[in-house]
Write a protein that holds these residues in place. Structure first.
Motif, PDB file in Angstrom:
ATOM      1  N   ALA A 203       0.838  -1.208   0.000  1.00 47.88           N
ATOM      2  CA  ALA A 203       0.000   0.000   0.000  1.00 47.88           C
ATOM      3  C   ALA A 203       0.870   1.253   0.000  1.00 47.88           C
ATOM      4  O   ALA A 203       0.588   2.221  -0.719  1.00 47.88           O
ATOM      5  N   LYS A 204       1.932   1.224   0.807  1.00 46.05           N
ATOM      6  CA  LYS A 204       2.784   2.415   0.948  1.00 46.05           C
ATOM      7  C   LYS A 204       3.425   2.793  -0.377  1.00 46.05           C
ATOM      8  O   LYS A 204       3.561   3.969  -0.713  1.00 46.05           O
ATOM      9  N   GLU A 205       3.809   1.761  -1.139  1.00 41.70           N
ATOM     10  CA  GLU A 205       4.507   1.991  -2.412  1.00 41.70           C
ATOM     11  C   GLU A 205       3.676   2.863  -3.367  1.00 41.70           C
ATOM     12  O   GLU A 205       4.215   3.653  -4.124  1.00 41.70           O
ATOM     13  N   VAL A 206       2.346   2.707  -3.318  1.00 41.78           N
ATOM     14  CA  VAL A 206       1.505   3.435  -4.274  1.00 41.78           C
ATOM     15  C   VAL A 206       0.539   4.410  -3.592  1.00 41.78           C
ATOM     16  O   VAL A 206      -0.334   4.981  -4.241  1.00 41.78           O
ATOM     17  N   GLY A 207       0.659   4.552  -2.279  1.00 38.50           N
ATOM     18  CA  GLY A 207      -0.214   5.485  -1.550  1.00 38.50           C
ATOM     19  C   GLY A 207      -1.652   5.020  -1.442  1.00 38.50           C
ATOM     20  O   GLY A 207      -2.573   5.838  -1.466  1.00 38.50           O
ATOM     21  N   ALA A 208      -1.849   3.692  -1.328  1.00 40.68           N
ATOM     22  CA  ALA A 208      -3.226   3.173  -1.182  1.00 40.68           C
ATOM     23  C   ALA A 208      -3.657   3.214   0.283  1.00 40.68           C
ATOM     24  O   ALA A 208      -2.825   3.184   1.186  1.00 40.68           O
ATOM     25  N   ARG A 209      -4.963   3.306   0.502  1.00 42.82           N
ATOM     26  CA  ARG A 209      -5.525   3.247   1.857  1.00 42.82           C
ATOM     27  C   ARG A 209      -5.927   1.816   2.178  1.00 42.82           C
ATOM     28  O   ARG A 209      -6.304   1.056   1.280  1.00 42.82           O
ATOM     29  N   ILE A 210      -5.890   1.465   3.481  1.00 44.61           N
ATOM     30  CA  ILE A 210      -6.238   0.093   3.890  1.00 44.61           C
ATOM     31  C   ILE A 210      -7.457   0.111   4.809  1.00 44.61           C
ATOM     32  O   ILE A 210      -7.517   0.876   5.766  1.00 44.61           O
ATOM     33  N   MET A 211      -8.423  -0.772   4.484  1.00 44.39           N
ATOM     34  CA  MET A 211      -9.576  -0.991   5.373  1.00 44.39           C
ATOM     35  C   MET A 211      -9.610  -2.478   5.753  1.00 44.39           C
ATOM     36  O   MET A 211      -9.541  -3.337   4.876  1.00 44.39           O
ATOM     37  N   LEU A 212      -9.708  -2.766   7.050  1.00 47.42           N
ATOM     38  CA  LEU A 212      -9.823  -4.155   7.493  1.00 47.42           C
ATOM     39  C   LEU A 212     -11.195  -4.404   8.103  1.00 47.42           C
ATOM     40  O   LEU A 212     -11.701  -3.589   8.872  1.00 47.42           O
ATOM     41  N   ASP A 213     -11.787  -5.534   7.725  1.00 50.23           N
ATOM     42  CA  ASP A 213     -13.024  -6.000   8.350  1.00 50.23           C
ATOM     43  C   ASP A 213     -12.597  -6.897   9.503  1.00 50.23           C
ATOM     44  O   ASP A 213     -12.136  -8.027   9.299  1.00 50.23           O
ATOM     45  N   ASP A 214     -12.735  -6.376  10.721  1.00 48.14           N
ATOM     46  CA  ASP A 214     -12.266  -7.092  11.914  1.00 48.14           C
ATOM     47  C   ASP A 214     -13.405  -7.788  12.660  1.00 48.14           C
ATOM     48  O   ASP A 214     -13.326  -7.979  13.879  1.00 48.14           O
ATOM     49  N   ALA A 215     -14.444  -8.174  11.912  1.00 42.09           N
ATOM     50  CA  ALA A 215     -15.598  -8.851  12.532  1.00 42.09           C
ATOM     51  C   ALA A 215     -15.144 -10.018  13.405  1.00 42.09           C
ATOM     52  O   ALA A 215     -15.662 -10.212  14.512  1.00 42.09           O
TER      53      ALA A 215
END
Ligand code: PMP
Length: 399
Positions: A203-215
């Motif tokens: 993600a860092k390499e391309v500036g992406a955002r991360i969302m985790l489903d922690d259900a």
């Protein structure tokens, strides 16, 4: 052609619908947490996401009852207008603290939360990178996003937990596109955990955002049950943490947590939040009581892990195909629909309820029985589950 022709011709499951092998929609007549009554018979519940048995905890029931008496059983409106309670605000503050984020926003179900959190973030030029094994609520959220703004090519489904594939997909994406990577933290069917360190690198390499489903991670892994990012010590690298109340918190509802800015944005742009009646008071109060209990009784998490390890090792010694892991989701891979139904039925005969997952819910060849444990199970329950699996192995799987 009559639209309902497909309804008339729908035959899936009909061969076993009225037999003792049919594992779906089985009514519970009494629920005591680890032990339930079905078809007049007492069975061990080994298929519930009530990971800490809190939906039956006296303190949680008391909190819910008091809230119902004060606020009624429904809020009869959405948060934006008449449906906000002081309880929602207190709960959101508690949740944000629990997962180590600045702010949180609640929704009426976990399913809705994924739609509510993803849809407003995705515009015409943005891309979603979604694990192929993600929960259906994420899959549907990406489809709705597509309906609103995207074409098919803007949804990239990368190979399950394959961070090399994700990296390649991210590198191929246009530099100026906004990018959201979304993944289950712990996958609901397999109990596998996301490879977060390599996801963060990609993600860092391309500036992406991360969302985790922690259900299935909240209350299970991480510091005091804070979830997947905390488990890896990568709290600051995950932009959005989503969770449900229907599992470790023993209630129902969902939330997303992140920066104050993000939550402010979602509060005013998230259709699933704005256009649906808000979380009932009982559920909000129950969830708060559960959070307090989990924080005050950290030994619950340890016990759950010990029970899961005991069962996993026991099933492996019996010769069942059970992958390594450390969460209380234990898949027993049988690899064939009918074998899953027969094994499920035989386990019920021996007093154990499990979840049957067949294709297309899981990939062909990976059909399985999913066991979920609670910290309110005792060692004797684990031994009874193992005894049932042992008897079933001798009667069905060997013949
Ligand atoms: N995400 C995951 C990974 C899930 O397993 C579930 C429910 N099984 C949900 C979201 C939806 O949560 P809820 O059932 O609380 O609406």
């Amino acid at each position: 052609m009559d639209l309902f022709e497909k309804v008339r011709n729908y035959s899936r499951g009909k061969e076993i619908l009225n037999t003792s092998l049919f594992p779906y929609y089985r009514a519970i007549e009494e629920n005591n947490g680890p032990i339930v009554k079905m078809d007049g018979k007492t069975v061990i519940m080994a298929g519930s996401n009530n990971y800490h048995g809190l939906s039956h905890d006296e303190r949680v029931i008391e909190a819910a009852t008091t809230a119902i008496k004060k606020y009624g059983v429904s809020n009869n409106g959405c948060r934006l207008h008449n449906g906000t309670l002081d309880l929602h605000e207190q709960l959101e503050e508690k949740l944000a603290k629990f997962v180590g984020k600045e702010a949180a926003l609640t929704y009426t179900t976990g399913y809705q939360t994924n739609q509510g959190a993803i849809v407003p973030l995705i515009g015409r030029k943005d891309l979603i990178f979604s694990d192929r094994d993600n929960h259906n609520s994420i899959v549907q959220a990406t489809l709705i996003s597509r309906g609103m703004f995207l074409n098919k090519n803007q949804i990239v489904r990368y190979k399950h937990n394959d961070m090399n594939h994700l990296t390649r997909c991210l590198r191929q994406a246009p530099m100026d596109a906004g990018k959201l990577i979304v993944s289950d933290g712990v996958f609901s069917m397999s109990g596998a955990i996301v490879d977060l360190p390599n996801m963060v690198r990609a993600a860092k390499e391309v500036g992406a955002r991360i969302m985790l489903d922690d259900a299935h991670s909240i209350g299970i892994i991480g510091k005091s049950g804070a979830g997947t990012a905390s488990h890896y010590g990568l709290d600051d690298e995950v932009d959005m943490i989503m969770g449900t109340f229907s599992k470790s918190f023993g209630s129902i509802g969902g939330f997303v947590a992140g920066s104050k800015e993000l939550i402010h944005y979602l509060k005013y742009t998230s259709p699933a939040h704005i256009f649906s009646a808000s979380l009932p008071a009982a559920q909000a109060a129950a969830t708060m009581a559960s959070i307090d209990i989990l924080l005050a009784e950290p030994e619950r998490m340890e016990k759950l892990q010990t029970l899961a390890n005991r069962l996993r090792k026991g099933l492996q010694s019996l010769g069942y195909r059970v992958p390594e892991g450390f969460v209380p989701i234990i898949p027993v891979i049988l690899g064939d629909d009918m074998l899953v139904f027969k094994t499920w039925g035989a386990l019920m005969e021996h007093g154990v309820f499990t979840n049957a997952a067949v294709s297309p819910g899981v990939p062909e060849g990976h059909q399985l029985l999913r066991i979920c444990l609670m910290s309110t199970h005792e060692e004797e329950h684990i031994d009874s589950i193992l005894e049932a699996f042992s008897k079933v192995k001798n009667s069905i799987l060997v013949s």
